[in-house]
Design an enzyme around this catalytic site. Structure first.
Site, mmCIF file in Angstrom:
data_model
loop_
_atom_site.group_PDB
_atom_site.id
_atom_site.type_symbol
_atom_site.label_atom_id
_atom_site.label_comp_id
_atom_site.label_asym_id
_atom_site.label_seq_id
_atom_site.Cartn_x
_atom_site.Cartn_y
_atom_site.Cartn_z
ATOM 1 N N GLY A 12 0.822 -1.217 0.000
ATOM 2 C CA GLY A 12 0.000 0.000 0.000
ATOM 3 C C GLY A 12 0.845 1.252 0.000
ATOM 4 O O GLY A 12 1.863 1.313 0.687
ATOM 5 N N THR A 121 4.259 2.927 5.990
ATOM 6 C CA THR A 121 2.926 2.349 6.101
ATOM 7 C C THR A 121 2.032 3.248 6.923
ATOM 8 O O THR A 121 2.422 3.703 7.996
ATOM 9 C CB THR A 121 2.904 0.934 6.710
ATOM 10 O OG1 THR A 121 1.527 0.583 6.947
ATOM 11 C CG2 THR A 121 3.632 0.834 8.048
ATOM 12 N N ASP A 123 -0.362 2.247 8.432
ATOM 13 C CA ASP A 123 -0.808 1.453 9.579
ATOM 14 C C ASP A 123 0.035 1.681 10.833
ATOM 15 O O ASP A 123 -0.400 1.355 11.937
ATOM 16 C CB ASP A 123 -0.802 -0.043 9.231
ATOM 17 C CG ASP A 123 -1.921 -0.401 8.288
ATOM 18 O OD1 ASP A 123 -3.013 0.187 8.417
ATOM 19 O OD2 ASP A 123 -1.718 -1.248 7.407
ATOM 20 N N GLY A 170 -7.101 0.278 9.122
ATOM 21 C CA GLY A 170 -6.487 -0.374 10.286
ATOM 22 C C GLY A 170 -7.113 -1.744 10.478
ATOM 23 O O GLY A 170 -8.089 -1.892 11.181
ATOM 24 N N TYR A 276 -9.184 5.164 0.744
ATOM 25 C CA TYR A 276 -7.947 5.683 0.136
ATOM 26 C C TYR A 276 -7.732 7.174 0.361
ATOM 27 O O TYR A 276 -6.602 7.661 0.242
ATOM 28 C CB TYR A 276 -7.934 5.412 -1.369
ATOM 29 C CG TYR A 276 -7.688 3.967 -1.751
ATOM 30 C CD1 TYR A 276 -7.157 3.063 -0.835
ATOM 31 C CD2 TYR A 276 -7.944 3.506 -3.025
ATOM 32 C CE1 TYR A 276 -6.920 1.741 -1.184
ATOM 33 C CE2 TYR A 276 -7.707 2.187 -3.392
ATOM 34 C CZ TYR A 276 -7.195 1.306 -2.466
ATOM 35 O OH TYR A 276 -6.952 0.004 -2.819
ATOM 36 N N LEU A 277 -8.819 7.898 0.640
ATOM 37 C CA LEU A 277 -8.654 9.341 0.849
ATOM 38 C C LEU A 277 -7.657 9.615 1.971
ATOM 39 O O LEU A 277 -6.847 10.537 1.884
ATOM 40 C CB LEU A 277 -10.003 10.003 1.178
ATOM 41 C CG LEU A 277 -10.860 10.476 -0.006
ATOM 42 C CD1 LEU A 277 -11.060 9.398 -1.037
ATOM 43 C CD2 LEU A 277 -12.198 11.003 0.465
ATOM 44 N N GLN A 278 -7.737 8.819 3.045
ATOM 45 C CA GLN A 278 -6.875 9.069 4.198
ATOM 46 C C GLN A 278 -5.400 8.779 3.934
ATOM 47 O O GLN A 278 -4.536 9.391 4.518
ATOM 48 C CB GLN A 278 -7.342 8.259 5.399
ATOM 49 C CG GLN A 278 -7.084 6.764 5.326
ATOM 50 C CD GLN A 278 -8.025 5.943 6.167
ATOM 51 O OE1 GLN A 278 -7.887 5.885 7.370
ATOM 52 N NE2 GLN A 278 -9.006 5.317 5.522
ATOM 53 N N ARG A 279 -5.123 7.850 3.043
ATOM 54 C CA ARG A 279 -3.706 7.525 2.852
ATOM 55 C C ARG A 279 -3.100 8.261 1.663
ATOM 56 O O ARG A 279 -1.905 8.145 1.395
ATOM 57 C CB ARG A 279 -3.486 6.016 2.777
ATOM 58 C CG ARG A 279 -3.789 5.361 1.487
ATOM 59 C CD ARG A 279 -3.447 3.860 1.544
ATOM 60 N NE ARG A 279 -3.472 3.347 0.186
ATOM 61 C CZ ARG A 279 -3.529 2.080 -0.147
ATOM 62 N NH1 ARG A 279 -3.548 1.165 0.789
ATOM 63 N NH2 ARG A 279 -3.546 1.708 -1.407
#
Lengths: 398, 398
Positions: A12, A121, A123, A170, A276-279
């Site tokens: 990712g 990451t 995460d 998460g 995907y917006l957050q990453r």
């Protein structure tokens, strides 16, 4: 003898992984006696197997620098895990073949190589390193979005929406959900409930907490990890919701909770899923995170030219009152296959929140803004050439 | 004789509605001979009925100015529609009673008042005005998020997610979904499919378009209005998806489409629902939108002190090559109960996109950045006192 370097993104992507790439490419240019060109694998390690090597030396310096503000993985990433040398020697032989053909190397098979892994990451679940590049920016996005949406809900709660649910990423670690707590200035501020995979979901306590919160504040803001599990160890998102065809619906802890609240509490609610917006939200990236991302790229090159192998440049937090950090090498063997979850000592007794110890860990990671340049109302992107090195070998098939 | 002014927010809030409030309060201070204090209704018109009037004169100028960067409705809004004078005279009598008691007035019931409506809605569906304050910022958020998430999907598509769906607001008008097209620099750029409520959903054409797009570009980005309807006129979000209890699931055109794509095309996909995030995303607001929001607040005061009544300050686009605009008054009678949808002339033949005419209309509305101040990594909020004017009347019950 000068060698070419091979760089591959994997798994990712984040909003600052390209910043790592840019820093690495620019740092390589400072070591011309040892590194000739940096070749980037098209779609990560697949680029090596397929002999699709992007020649970054063909890009202008300004194009490389523009990667600092470009989310996603510009050279492409992949979800491919090479098997062990024992299990699939053919793949490794191919890699060596490609590396040899393009003046890159491999120690184990009689060709000198230095392999450096670079952390990234959203995460934030890698061991050893204090935090992971990519996480701080996702955390800043989540904290900012939680703050903004909470102000919206608070305005409307008297006659409309009482409960708002934000679902964040998460699967196994709740760091992203936990970072929503950074939206708080005061302990009574939203988010009121944080659901983390580290805490087993207790439906009764959850519903009671919502009822109490709405009674006290007029509304309730919930931030939930996609990976929240029930007492049977099943993901909530998969446990009950089926579509009209009888298929279990993918994702969606937020619609699950919404449905539960509708049924059991009859409270009007709204939900969002940031996915995907957050990453990829580079527009609200954390400056601290960006600096981490660049530093690990720079140190990866320095470690390689020093001849180090099987290490990762990790972020070490200095033990001082004011936040500061440095980069140190750590052996990959200590990092691979370990998942760093939120420690119990960070979570409040009721399991619905994080404490000040956790806030003290998280806060520095979202500090500072590095807004991208905008053009025509949207973030500006520079064009890259992404030229492939001419192939010298036969086509590869696995 | 000096009067107090009454200001009430109503319906869904935006990321710049408080900027309108701030501009209105500050402009009022320039007309001291006519306007004494500005009272804001707590939770909109409910504040008048309940005699809960927030005295904005108690706030510092810097606190009022800070509203320029605070999303949501700081005085509270509500979803309450007063019935007509005929249907519920009692409510109007109560309003007059409160207005009289606090030196505010009402023409029809023998008390001089000037009623000015101020436009705001992320839906952009008000008639007469060229656009609606609040929309430009939501549009900028959607275009930016679409761009960023598309870069993420493009990186991963070779071995992972092939289709990404972003659900945005828009129950009846597709302006917000359409604004995702502003993410494009080139006509082949994502988003590849835009679903608007103005176009009936055609499942077969939709699935074919996805297949073709994935074949051509390796991935497909879809932006869908929550209000997309099928051939039977039913919302997709409600048409088929039921939870485990057999209840129709609220919201969720994105999970519906995801489920459809899983079943019919077996393509790995991800989805996001932006919900309140899009209408409260002050951190990526449009400067043009913010200036509109402030201007309508300023002109509302000017119209009121001129003695105008039953009007709205609307945004008029000048007919020049470079975008410019002015504010003019328009009679409310021409605006109320009319919904401005996307005209057919803006939509491409296949119904899955908007054309350059639409882009030319939309682009200016997202131009310019006005990032808020950040503190501790999140947008800075100032504390307001929000003091209520002492009550002079008995408690109200409807």
């Amino acid at each position: 003898m000068k060698k070419n370097a091979f760089y591959a993104q994997s798994g990712g992507v984040t909003s600052v992984i390209n910043a790592t790439a840019a820093a690495l490419i620019l740092e390589s240019k400072k070591h011309k006696s040892k590194i000739d060109k940096v070749y980037a694998g098209k779609n990560g390690i697949l680029g090596a197997l397929n002999e699709e090597l992007i020649d970054t030396s063909k890009e202008s310096i300004s194009a490389i620098k523009s990667l600092r503000s470009r989310p996603g993985g510009v050279f492409g990433s992949c979800r491919v895990k090479l098997k062990s040398l024992k299990e699939n020697k053919k793949e490794y032989e191919r890699l060596v073949e490609v590396f040899k053909a393009h003046n890159i190397g491999c120690k184990k098979l009689g060709y000198p190589i230095n392999c450096i892994a670079i952390p990234k990451t959203v995460d934030n679940d890698l061991a050893v390193t204090d935090c992971c590049p990519g996480f701080g920016s996702a955390a800043k996005y989540i904290a900012t979005s939680t703050l903004e949406a909470s102000l919206d809900v608070a305005s409307m709660s008297e006659t409309s929406t009482k409960v708002f649910i934000l679902e964040v990423m998460g699967r196994h670690a709740g760091w992203m959900a936990a970072s929503s707590a950074l939206a708080r200035k005061d302990k009574n501020d939203p988010p009121h409930i944080i659901l983390m995979p580290e805490v087993v979901f207790n439906q009764r306590k959850f519903l009671t907490k919502i009822k109490d919160t709405v009674k006290k504040y007029g509304y309730c803001v919930i931030v939930a990890s996609e990976g929240v599990k029930n007492t049977k160890g099943k993901f909530l998102a998969e446990s009950n919701t089926k579509d009209a065809f009888g298929h279990t619906q993918l994702g969606g802890v937020a619609p699950y909770l919404s449905s539960l609240i509708n049924k059991k509490l009859k409270l009007k609610n709204h939900w969002a899923v940031s996915d995907y917006l957050q990453r990829s939200a580079r527009h609200v990236a954390s400056k601290t995170d960006l600096l981490h991302a660049e530093a690990v790229g720079i140190y990866a090159v320095r470690y390689a030219v020093k001849g180090m192998n099987g290490v990762m440049p990790v972020i070490v937090r200095n033990k001082k009152k004011n936040y500061s950090w440095k980069i140190e090498p750590a052996p990959l063997s200590k990092i691979a296959n370990v998942e760093k979850k939120i420690p119990k000592s960070f979570i409040t007794k009721d399991g619905f929140n994080i404490n000040s110890k956790a806030i003290n860990y998280l806060r520095p990671l979202i500090i500072g803004e590095v807004f991208p340049e905008f053009e025509e109302g949207i973030p500006k992107l520079s064009n890259l050439k992404l030229l492939l090195v001419p192939k010298r070998l036969k086509k590869w098939s696995a």
